[in-house]
Design an enzyme around this catalytic site. Structure first.
Site, PDB file in Angstrom:
ATOM      1  N   ARG A   1      -5.723   0.034  11.440  1.00  0.00           N
ATOM      2  CA  ARG A   1      -4.535  -0.527  11.933  1.00  0.00           C
ATOM      3  C   ARG A   1      -3.539   0.276  12.713  1.00  0.00           C
ATOM      4  NH1 ARG A   1      -2.514  -2.531   6.552  1.00  0.00           N
ATOM      5  NH2 ARG A   1      -4.674  -1.816   5.766  1.00  0.00           N
TER       6      ARG A   1
ATOM      7  N   GLU B   1      -4.740   6.907  -5.767  1.00  0.00           N
ATOM      8  CA  GLU B   1      -4.362   6.753  -7.015  1.00  0.00           C
ATOM      9  C   GLU B   1      -5.332   6.803  -7.902  1.00  0.00           C
ATOM     10  OE1 GLU B   1      -2.304   2.686  -7.267  1.00  0.00           O
ATOM     11  OE2 GLU B   1      -1.754   3.151  -9.096  1.00  0.00           O
TER      12      GLU B   1
HETATM   13  P1  AMP Z   1      -0.601   6.122   2.066  1.00  0.00           P
HETATM   14  O1  AMP Z   1      -1.902   7.001   2.467  1.00  0.00           O
HETATM   15  O2  AMP Z   1      -0.519   5.744   0.467  1.00  0.00           O
HETATM   16  O3  AMP Z   1       0.587   6.524   2.877  1.00  0.00           O
HETATM   17  O4  AMP Z   1      -1.147   4.632   2.708  1.00  0.00           O
HETATM   18  C1  AMP Z   1      -1.062   4.163   3.903  1.00  0.00           C
HETATM   19  C2  AMP Z   1      -2.195   3.470   4.455  1.00  0.00           C
HETATM   20  O5  AMP Z   1      -2.254   2.341   3.614  1.00  0.00           O
HETATM   21  C3  AMP Z   1      -1.699   2.840   5.763  1.00  0.00           C
HETATM   22  O6  AMP Z   1      -2.759   3.181   6.546  1.00  0.00           O
HETATM   23  C4  AMP Z   1      -1.410   1.163   5.608  1.00  0.00           C
HETATM   24  O7  AMP Z   1      -2.227   0.661   6.302  1.00  0.00           O
HETATM   25  C5  AMP Z   1      -2.230   1.153   3.903  1.00  0.00           C
HETATM   26  N1  AMP Z   1      -1.150   0.623   2.978  1.00  0.00           N
HETATM   27  C6  AMP Z   1      -0.718   1.126   2.012  1.00  0.00           C
HETATM   28  N2  AMP Z   1       0.165   0.590   1.267  1.00  0.00           N
HETATM   29  C7  AMP Z   1       0.552  -0.889   2.063  1.00  0.00           C
HETATM   30  C8  AMP Z   1       1.074  -2.063   1.987  1.00  0.00           C
HETATM   31  N3  AMP Z   1       1.791  -2.349   0.956  1.00  0.00           N
HETATM   32  N4  AMP Z   1       0.880  -3.022   2.827  1.00  0.00           N
HETATM   33  C9  AMP Z   1       0.067  -2.698   3.755  1.00  0.00           C
HETATM   34  N5  AMP Z   1      -0.472  -1.656   4.244  1.00  0.00           N
HETATM   35  C10 AMP Z   1      -0.490  -0.872   3.093  1.00  0.00           C
END
Ligand code: AMP
Length: 175
Positions: free
Chosen positions: A62, A99
């Site tokens: 994305r 996680e």
């Molecule tokens: P993080 O590594 O936890 O910051 O997760 C970021 C990645 O996970 C991004 O590339 C987002 O596309 C996806 N992501 C995580 N949480 C969500 C959410 N609540 N809604 C949509 N995409 C998410």
């Protein structure tokens, strides 16, 4: 011409319990479906001040949807950061904690020249693990992180903390 005051948050669809119970997924499909909203989002990312930028790097998949139009608008090159096994040339790899378990991202070793200032783009900042790993990858090639730009930031997850000193900006902050 797009409306600079456009309410981009209204182009997000909240999907509860996706991909698993307890997660409120921010679906960007309505944003992608509107050329005006996409132009406004690209303009807003382009208007953030991260100093001089030589390249945009974005995270599969994305992140690509916003990184490529931004790179074209700024007239600079684009670097894909991808899941393992997707890039065909010589790669560097960074593993990071999820996680449950671990994941990894890769970059082509020749994607960034030493000293180039790279703006990192993803659709959403949650815990920051993915972006922190992507920043490490760019640095492993000798690049300098100009900053991290996001369409959406889930502020309550404190993802910025994982990004340390890197400047971090989001179009749609959610608290
Ligand atoms: P993080 O590594 O936890 O910051 O997760 C970021 C990645 O996970 C991004 O590339 C987002 O596309 C996806 N992501 C995580 N949480 C969500 C959410 N609540 N809604 C949509 N995409 C998410």
């Amino acid at each position: 011409m797009h409306d600079p005051e456009m309410d981009l948050a209204s182009f997000l669809r909240d999907v509860p319990d996706f991909p698993k119970p307890g997660i409120l997924f921010k679906d960007i499909s309505p944003l992608l479906a509107s050329a005006k909203a996409m132009q406004a989002a690209t303009d807003k990312l382009a208007a953030f001040d991260f100093g001089k930028i030589d390249k945009i790097a974005a995270i599969e998949s994305r992140g690509f949807l916003f990184g490529v139009p931004l790179a074209m608008q700024l007239g600079i090159g684009f670097v894909p950061v991808r899941k393992p096994g997707k890039l065909p040339w010589k790669t560097n790899r960074v593993d990071y904690e999820l996680e449950y378990g671990t994941d990894a991202v890769e970059i082509h070793q020749d994607a960034v020249d030493a000293g180039e200032r790279v703006l990192m783009i993803d659709d959403l900042l949650a815990t920051g693990g993915t972006m922190a790993a992507a920043c490490q990858l760019v640095e492993s090639c000798g690049g300098v992180i100009a900053g991290c730009g996001f369409v959406i930031e889930l502020g309550f997850l404190n993802g910025r903390q994982k990004l340390g000193k890197h400047p971090c900006k989001a179009i749609i902050p959610i608290n």
